[in-house]
Structure formats: structure tokens, C-alpha cells
Design a protein around this motif. Structure first.
Motif, PDB file in Angstrom:
ATOM      1  N   ASP A 137      -6.785   1.429   1.487  1.00  0.00           N
ATOM      2  CA  ASP A 137      -5.864   2.441   2.012  1.00  0.00           C
ATOM      3  C   ASP A 137      -6.556   3.803   2.099  1.00  0.00           C
ATOM      4  O   ASP A 137      -6.465   4.486   3.119  1.00  0.00           O
ATOM      5  N   ARG A 178      -5.648  -0.186  -2.813  1.00  0.00           N
ATOM      6  CA  ARG A 178      -5.715   1.280  -2.863  1.00  0.00           C
ATOM      7  C   ARG A 178      -7.009   1.786  -2.222  1.00  0.00           C
ATOM      8  O   ARG A 178      -6.992   2.759  -1.466  1.00  0.00           O
ATOM      9  N   GLN A 201       0.835  -1.203   0.000  1.00  0.00           N
ATOM     10  CA  GLN A 201       0.000   0.000   0.000  1.00  0.00           C
ATOM     11  C   GLN A 201       0.871   1.255   0.000  1.00  0.00           C
ATOM     12  O   GLN A 201       0.542   2.231  -0.674  1.00  0.00           O
TER      13      GLN A 201
END
Length: 118
Positions: free
Chosen positions: A80, A77, A7
Motif C-alpha cells: 500500500d 501495508r 489495506q
């Protein structure tokens, strides 16, 4: 797999390209769905047995491998950007699934136990 490190690398990749402006949770969820559909397209019309033998066709295997990577990239993503701890979320979901699908009711059966005919 070191999720946090991946990440971080994805975060840096996006930062270097000024892509955060495009990486809203909505856009990432859409991109994830599109990539999942592209993965699914690779299996469209294959027989079940053919889907297990993708490694016999290097070009098809490479394409599936890339689509799987794309799906994971967008999922990582999205998690995150929403500050979702994936390890915690997966462990919690597995616990819930264990309660929802007890072995004695679910083993060897693809039909959800509460939808089976008596």
C-alpha cells in the motif's frame, strides 16, 4: 479476500495511531522480515510430518496463525505504501514463473531445471 478493503482498514488503523511516520517502506520491509522469521521459528526443529499436524496442537496452531497474519499485514501495508497493485504483481509474477519453470522441465523436481546434472 478483498485486498483493497483490508489495506484501507490497515491504513485507518495506522492513521488513528499516527503510525505513518514509522511506516516507511524500509521499516515495513524490516518488520515483514522479522515477522517471517518469527513464523519460521515456529517450524524450527519440527519434522516435515509434524509441520502438517499443527492443528493437533491448538496453542502452536494459534501461534502460527497469528504469525501468518502478521506477515500478511506487513506485506499489505508495504504494498500500500509503495502503491503496488498486488493482484497485478502476483499475476505478472505467475506468468514469468510459468515461462521460467515450464511444466515439462520442472514437474516433480525441486531442483531448478538449469542446475540439474545432465
Amino acid at each position: 479476500m478483498n485486498i483493497a478493503a483490508i489495506q484501507q482498514a490497515l491504513r485507518e488503523f495506522a492513521d488513528e495511531r499516527d503510525w505513518d511516520q514509522f511506516h516507511s517502506p524500509k521499516n515495513l520491509a524490516i518488520a515483514l522480515a522479522v515477522e517471517a522469521a518469527e513464523l519460521l521459528e515456529r517450524f524450527q526443529w519440527l519434522k516435515d510430518s509434524e509441520s502438517y499436524r499443527l492443528s493437533e496442537k491448538p496453542e502452536d496452531y494459534r501461534a502460527v496463525r497469528e504469525e501468518v497474519a502478521d506477515v500478511l499485514i506487513y506485506l499489505l501495508r508495504l504494498a500500500d505504501r509503495l502503491s503496488i497493485d498486488l493482484e497485478e504483481a502476483v499475476c505478472e509474477k505467475m506468468r514469468k514463473n510459468a515461462e521460467k519453470y515450464p511444466v515439462e522441465l520442472a514437474k516433480g523436481n525441486a531442483v531448478k531445471y538449469n542446475r540439474r546434472e545432465p
